[in-house]
Design an enzyme around this catalytic site. Sequence first.
Site, PDB file in Angstrom:
ATOM      1  N   ASN A 140      34.006 -25.551  39.302  1.00  0.00           N
ATOM      2  CA  ASN A 140      33.641 -24.764  38.137  1.00  0.00           C
ATOM      3  C   ASN A 140      34.304 -23.549  37.712  1.00  0.00           C
ATOM      4  O   ASN A 140      34.605 -22.744  38.355  1.00  0.00           O
ATOM      5  CB  ASN A 140      32.116 -24.013  38.572  1.00  0.00           C
TER       6      ASN A 140
ATOM      7  N   GLU B 122      23.017 -23.144  45.973  1.00  0.00           N
ATOM      8  CA  GLU B 122      24.181 -22.060  45.911  1.00  0.00           C
ATOM      9  C   GLU B 122      23.445 -20.753  46.503  1.00  0.00           C
ATOM     10  O   GLU B 122      22.819 -20.097  45.280  1.00  0.00           O
ATOM     11  CB  GLU B 122      24.831 -21.945  44.448  1.00  0.00           C
TER      12      GLU B 122
ATOM     13  N   HIS C 148      22.682 -22.510  36.732  1.00  0.00           N
ATOM     14  CA  HIS C 148      23.640 -21.566  37.721  1.00  0.00           C
ATOM     15  C   HIS C 148      23.123 -20.132  37.675  1.00  0.00           C
ATOM     16  O   HIS C 148      22.678 -19.709  36.877  1.00  0.00           O
ATOM     17  CB  HIS C 148      25.118 -21.526  37.141  1.00  0.00           C
TER      18      HIS C 148
ATOM     19  N   GLY D 218      33.703 -22.577  42.735  1.00  0.00           N
ATOM     20  CA  GLY D 218      34.357 -21.679  41.657  1.00  0.00           C
ATOM     21  C   GLY D 218      35.716 -21.275  41.843  1.00  0.00           C
ATOM     22  O   GLY D 218      36.597 -22.033  41.467  1.00  0.00           O
ATOM     23  N   GLY D 219      35.755 -20.081  42.598  1.00  0.00           N
ATOM     24  CA  GLY D 219      37.190 -19.441  42.535  1.00  0.00           C
ATOM     25  C   GLY D 219      38.429 -20.402  43.187  1.00  0.00           C
ATOM     26  O   GLY D 219      39.330 -20.475  42.493  1.00  0.00           O
TER      27      GLY D 219
ATOM     28  N   SER E  36      31.636 -19.540  47.678  1.00  0.00           N
ATOM     29  CA  SER E  36      32.970 -19.301  48.333  1.00  0.00           C
ATOM     30  C   SER E  36      33.647 -20.340  49.195  1.00  0.00           C
ATOM     31  O   SER E  36      34.041 -20.127  50.120  1.00  0.00           O
ATOM     32  CB  SER E  36      32.727 -17.942  48.940  1.00  0.00           C
TER      33      SER E  36
ATOM     34  N   LYS F 193      34.255 -21.536  35.473  1.00  0.00           N
ATOM     35  CA  LYS F 193      33.598 -20.348  34.518  1.00  0.00           C
ATOM     36  C   LYS F 193      34.120 -20.082  33.344  1.00  0.00           C
ATOM     37  O   LYS F 193      34.746 -20.672  32.755  1.00  0.00           O
ATOM     38  CB  LYS F 193      33.462 -19.369  35.759  1.00  0.00           C
TER      39      LYS F 193
END
Length: 256
Positions: free
Chosen positions: A8, A165, A93, A235-236, A214, A10
């Site tokens: 993702n 999540e 989300h 994500g990150g 994470s 974002k």
Amino acid sequence: MKTYIVGNFKLNFTVGEASIYLHKLLKALPVYRDVDVVIAPSTVALQPLSLQVDRHKMKLAAQNAFYRDYGAYTGETSFSQLRGLVDYVIVGHSERRHIFGEDDKFVQKKVAAAVRNKITPILCIGETESERSFGETADVIRDQLLGGLADVADDELDKVIVAYEPVWAISSTKAAKLATPDEVSEVVKLIRKTLGETYGNDAAEKMPVLFGGSVNSSNAGAYLTVPGVNGLLIGGSSLILNEFVDIIETAKRVKS
Ligand code: PGA
């Protein structure tokens, strides 16, 4: 069951940057039949990337869409407009819920609209830190899960993916608190139990459940070995190509 590794992005990457990333990712990946690799770039990148992607290797997801097919909804993109461009869409989300005020009713309409438009919704659910500390995790999970699925017909449940999540474990920038595999396991069991009680054990077993919060190349293996976890929403770490490829390779190793 397949394993799903979903990146993702974002609100990161220009269209050009996303295209370069995709080019490199396609070069790095062989065809993995049992791992579905998915990236969710920003909406503006979906059209060009849909022409560039090799669908044997990976698929595209939208990060969001609106449930009406057309009309006076300034600024929105409909599921019907995304049809053909993406195979998946992230729905509910926590950033949509908490920053943009989407509630279970809203999410429920989006999940149904995705299914109606032949796009697989990835329904995100998860408790906040304060909900967890007040012992409300089970209620929140049940409400978000059953609320999100409320407009999906029983024979279409197999077209939905759920992602657990925990909001307190999500962080695209700084190190968030990590969820332990035991904490993940407990909630994934609750998700399957709730699905089983509501829709029957067969539907509960068949629904893919992903974990997100994470995830990186060092902890991906531990989360993927939690019983009942069928993949990861990242994500990150998905923004760093080598990390993302590492996670995909870990999934291939752990799940085969
Ligand atoms: P994170 O994001 O991997 O950066 O924690 C996960 C998500 O929000 O989907």
